[in-house]
Design a protein around this motif. Structure first.
Motif, mmCIF file in Angstrom:
data_model
loop_
_atom_site.group_PDB
_atom_site.id
_atom_site.type_symbol
_atom_site.label_atom_id
_atom_site.label_comp_id
_atom_site.label_asym_id
_atom_site.label_seq_id
_atom_site.Cartn_x
_atom_site.Cartn_y
_atom_site.Cartn_z
ATOM 1 N N VAL A 180 24.632 56.807 57.752
ATOM 2 C CA VAL A 180 24.125 55.507 58.002
ATOM 3 C C VAL A 180 24.618 54.960 59.434
ATOM 4 O O VAL A 180 25.925 55.305 59.497
ATOM 5 C CB VAL A 180 24.731 54.486 56.951
ATOM 6 N N VAL A 235 19.361 50.045 62.912
ATOM 7 C CA VAL A 235 19.747 50.862 61.988
ATOM 8 C C VAL A 235 18.931 52.066 61.787
ATOM 9 O O VAL A 235 17.898 52.078 62.096
ATOM 10 C CB VAL A 235 19.716 50.240 60.499
ATOM 11 N N ILE A 237 19.001 55.188 58.875
ATOM 12 C CA ILE A 237 19.427 55.692 57.555
ATOM 13 C C ILE A 237 18.770 57.112 57.272
ATOM 14 O O ILE A 237 17.486 57.278 57.196
ATOM 15 C CB ILE A 237 19.472 54.731 56.378
ATOM 16 N N GLN A 244 22.030 46.068 55.173
ATOM 17 C CA GLN A 244 22.620 47.034 53.902
ATOM 18 C C GLN A 244 22.241 46.404 52.756
ATOM 19 O O GLN A 244 21.542 47.224 51.766
ATOM 20 C CB GLN A 244 24.360 46.881 54.070
ATOM 21 N N TYR A 277 29.395 57.316 58.460
ATOM 22 C CA TYR A 277 28.955 55.729 58.392
ATOM 23 C C TYR A 277 29.658 55.369 59.926
ATOM 24 O O TYR A 277 30.789 55.597 60.017
ATOM 25 C CB TYR A 277 29.592 55.142 57.169
#
Length: 317
Positions: free
Chosen positions: A204, A234, A236, A306, A56
């Motif tokens: 992430v 982002v 993921i 998120q 993360y």
């Protein structure tokens, strides 16, 4: 004719380029074509197996460089980000990570802090043979690292807004990590752990930039405009032993506003960078930020992403 590298003009636009967005009400699924799909036995293993967020990070661009050129001339703009307090940024990262963990647990995913994963037989053996580009362990309080683009690349990889030459990557305090940047061994590094130890892995990464560059060419001139504006993208990844989990946003980055910008400042030769430049490490000009407004905007955007990701997981499970 030989190309000349010259700074013909540097225009700067500060202020709110885009309307203020209420990120808590923003529809990422519609606006950025977010998709979450869980195939095969992925849904079962995602619910029944422990999930380790093995990576993360929030990556903050600190130096960006734009350019515009013609057959005989080139103009460039190099700008750093100044005014951001490192400790305040770290607090934001820690808070957002905790929110993600709590949200995933509420969605029915069993999150482990990774202590059991790192002491498993496979991870322990892998750590004893740790190869270049691999990290297996706890970051403790060493939660940030500086990054710099490779000479062969136009930007640091991962950013959907290009032109990022330097950045700082922040990890949650006291976070267990199981990460690899070694392309040749990365597949086995993750897949074998998942299969042998029966865990799900989740990675992430958020990428935050602070400027954009708009160029134009006239009959005898080249212009390059530097705009203060936040953008977030982002990535993921979820790996399970039971099936494929796919999460992506087709249209990235997400553009924020610029009301955090205090304007552009030129570097002074005798200025002490440690006193006022914040995150920036180098550059010819600095876009100075109101630290509270900047972190508030970044936090709101990342929190909304998120929450949207968690919403997508809930729907699929």
């Amino acid at each position: 004719m030989k190309t000349k590298l010259i700074l013909l003009s540097l225009l700067f636009v500060s202020g709110s380029l885009l309307a203020q967005t209420d990120w808590s009400k923003y529809n990422f699924e519609k606006e950025h074509k977010r998709k979450v799909s869980i195939n095969g036995g992925g849904s079962k293993t995602l619910k029944n197996n422990k999930t380790f967020i093995n990576g993360y990070a929030i990556h903050q661009a600190t130096l960006m460089k734009g350019s515009e050129s013609s057959a005989t001339k080139a103009v460039y703009s190099k700008a750093g980000l100044g005014g951001i307090d490192h400790n305040s940024y770290q607090i934001m990262v820690d808070e957002l990570y905790l929110e993600l963990v709590n949200g995933l647990q509420d969605a029915g995913i069993h999150i482990t802090d990774g202590g059991d994963v790192l002491t498993s037989d496979f991870a322990s053996d892998r750590k004893s043979k740790e190869k270049r580009g691999e990290f297996i362990g706890n970051v403790g309080t060493e939660t940030s690292r500086d990054g710099k683009k490779k000479i062969t690349d136009s930007s640091i990889l991962g950013y959907r807004v290009g032109a990022v030459h330097e950045d700082v990557s922040f990890y949650p305090t006291d976070k267990n990590l199981y990460l690899s940047t070694n392309i040749t061994t990365m597949g086995n590094f993750y897949q074998k752990l998942v299969l042998k130890e029966n865990y799900n892995l989740m990675m992430v990464d958020f990428y935050v930039t602070f400027a954009s560059f708009d160029g134009g060419r006239g009959y005898k001139s080249i212009n390059l405009q530097t705009n203060a504006v936040m953008a977030v993208s982002v990535m993921i990844y979820v790996i399970t032993p039971g099936g494929k989990v796919e999460i992506y946003y087709k249209d990235m980055p997400v553009w924020g506003n610029a009301d955090w910008s205090l304007g552009l400042e030129e570097v002074k030769e005798n200025a002490s960078t440690s006193e006022w430049l914040g995150l920036a490490r180098s550059g010819e000009y600095y876009i100075m930020a109101d630290p509270k407004k900047y972190i508030t905007e970044a936090k709101s955007m990342i929190r909304a992403l998120q929450n949207d990701f968690i919403k997508g997981i809930k729907t699929e499970l």
